[in-house]
Write an enzyme that holds these catalytic residues in place. Structure first.
Site, PDB file in Angstrom:
ATOM      1  N   ASP A 140     -15.950   3.572   2.032  1.00 41.69           N
ATOM      2  CA  ASP A 140     -15.089   2.647   2.769  1.00 41.69           C
ATOM      3  C   ASP A 140     -14.223   3.406   3.767  1.00 41.69           C
ATOM      4  OD1 ASP A 140     -14.161   0.118   3.355  1.00 41.69           O
ATOM      5  OD2 ASP A 140     -12.590   0.126   1.839  1.00 41.69           O
ATOM      6  N   CYS A 194     -28.122 -16.968  -4.520  1.00 40.88           N
ATOM      7  CA  CYS A 194     -26.992 -17.897  -4.488  1.00 40.88           C
ATOM      8  C   CYS A 194     -27.470 -19.345  -4.610  1.00 40.88           C
ATOM      9  CB  CYS A 194     -26.199 -17.734  -3.190  1.00 40.88           C
ATOM     10  SG  CYS A 194     -25.089 -16.310  -3.183  1.00 40.88           S
ATOM     11  N   CYS A 197     -25.489 -23.106  -4.683  1.00 35.88           N
ATOM     12  CA  CYS A 197     -24.109 -22.966  -5.173  1.00 35.88           C
ATOM     13  C   CYS A 197     -23.137 -22.742  -4.010  1.00 35.88           C
ATOM     14  CB  CYS A 197     -24.021 -21.791  -6.146  1.00 35.88           C
ATOM     15  SG  CYS A 197     -22.351 -21.492  -6.789  1.00 35.88           S
ATOM     16  N   CYS A 200     -17.762 -20.688  -4.446  1.00 35.45           N
ATOM     17  CA  CYS A 200     -16.814 -19.774  -3.802  1.00 35.45           C
ATOM     18  C   CYS A 200     -16.186 -20.414  -2.566  1.00 35.45           C
ATOM     19  CB  CYS A 200     -17.489 -18.452  -3.447  1.00 35.45           C
ATOM     20  SG  CYS A 200     -18.900 -18.591  -2.315  1.00 35.45           S
TER      21      CYS A 200
END
Length: 385
Positions: A140, A194, A197, A200
């Site tokens: 990162d 996924c 769905c 989120c």
């Protein structure tokens, strides 16, 4: 070993084994072709979804070409390290308005140094076996499209919340990369699971997931409490709740996280009582306490001013308490202009709740008096009335 006799299929298996020895839960290999992902990233930038994160717009071409970041790169080794701490108490903390919610990844020590050190150790193990290896580790810390690279390396798929999901480990993990110059076999990319769905998307407090696989960072609580160095827009403050550093809601609701693996790293376990601390306890810190207590924590990088800003907002969202108002007023005289503006907002929220309680008490008292009067009248009426 003589480079001309290296069996790269065999070496790939060794790298996976060495990676597990070093604490990585998964290791995969990808090429460096990111063309299918780069257009989406450019569109994200064009939509200004990166907000004040100007660094996201820098080195755009380099993000799509890892070999420009480290010349000679032809493969990327992606690794996964689980960070879910024991006894995380997610929902319980979110429901306790007087407690501080810190994103689960930030409860322990900063992951950057730990993972980079392990990646460097992995690189040295490979170099000992393959002398021509040239590598560079990243955690990162560079303009890399790490989630697309991890997806290409078979570590999982990018979910609708834009985080990487693994079928056997959910999404509570960190990613790291080794850029290398050797032709390792490419891992098989995993299928996106996924399905239909949208949990989120629905759960996001600020509706930051504006479309599947697209997040407007300017609305995201993680951005607002970590990346933003300015005033938090008023419209989002009530939605932040008691989240003072990051947000995990989209991961908490994800059904794949029932397979999440607890971290084996002691450094990622909760430290300094951050998983149980109250907002008032943390708001009482001065800058010296903030810096010393959070030494080695990723939270430290937001600075004391943003720390106070975030807690002030959370205190405004907590249930009414005279102690909260007193604490806010006590800090205001020492606060920067930005923090003072958030303290004023929080005090206003607390006073509004106080007024609502007073009105509610009066209404209840009136209802009781009315009911008593009705009963008295009924008692005095003739039986055949």
């Amino acid at each position: 070993m003589d480079n001309s006799t290296i069996n790269y299929l065999e070496l790939a298996e060794k790298i996976k084994y060495w990676g597990k020895e070093l604490g990585f839960a998964d290791v995969g290999f990808s090429d460096i072709d990111l063309s299918e992902y780069h257009h989406h990233f450019e569109q994200w930038l064009d939509n200004q979804y990166h907000g004040d994160m100007s660094y996201m717009a820098n080195h755009g071409d380099m993000r799509a070409h890892p070999d420009k970041l480290h010349p000679g790169t032809i493969r990327v080794i992606s690794v996964r390290m689980d960070y879910l701490p024991e006894n995380a108490n997610f929902a319980r903390t979110l429901k306790k308005k007087e407690h501080a919610y810190v994103s689960r990844y930030a409860l322990g020590r900063d992951y950057h140094k730990l993972m980079r050190k392990r990646l460097k150790a992995l690189g040295e193990k490979i170099k000992h076996y393959c002398h021509k290896l040239d590598y560079r580790p990243f955690v990162d810390s560079a303009p890399l499209l790490e989630r697309p690279l991890a997806e290409k390396a078979g570590l999982g798929w990018v979910g609708k919340h834009t985080l990487l999901i693994n079928k056997h480990a959910g999404s509570w993990f960190f990613l790291g990369e080794l850029l290398v110059n050797i032709p390792l076999p490419i891992s098989e990319k995993k299928e996106n699971s996924c399905g239909s769905c949208v949990a989120c998307i629905k759960i996001c407090p600020t509706q930051a997931i504006v479309a599947p696989y697209e997040v407007d960072a300017r609305r995201c609580i993680s951005y607002l409490t970590i990346e933003l160095r300015d005033t938090i827009p008023v419209e989002f403050r009530p939605l932040i709740g008691n989240r003072i550093y990051g947000c995990d809601d989209c991961q908490l609701i994800c059904p794949w996280n029932k397979f999440a693996q607890l971290s084996q790293e002691t450094d990622f376990q909760a430290r300094q009582g951050l998983d149980t601390a109250t907002l008032l306890e943390l708001f009482a810190w001065d800058e010296e306490t903030f810096l010393s207590t959070l030494q080695g924590s990723p939270i430290r990088r937001i600075g004391f001013e943003c720390w106070q800003r975030n807690i002030a907002v959370a205190l405004g969202n907590s249930d009414f308490s005279s102690n909260v108002i007193s604490a806010l007023r006590a800090k205001r005289s020492q606060a920067t202009a930005m923090v003072a503006e958030h303290i004023d907002w929080a005090i206003e929220q607390q006073q509004t709740k106080q007024s609502e309680i007073t009105i509610s008490v009066k209404q209840n008292k009136q209802h009781r008096l009315h009911a008593r009067l009705v009963r008295s009248i009924e008692k005095g009426l003739p039986r055949d009335a």
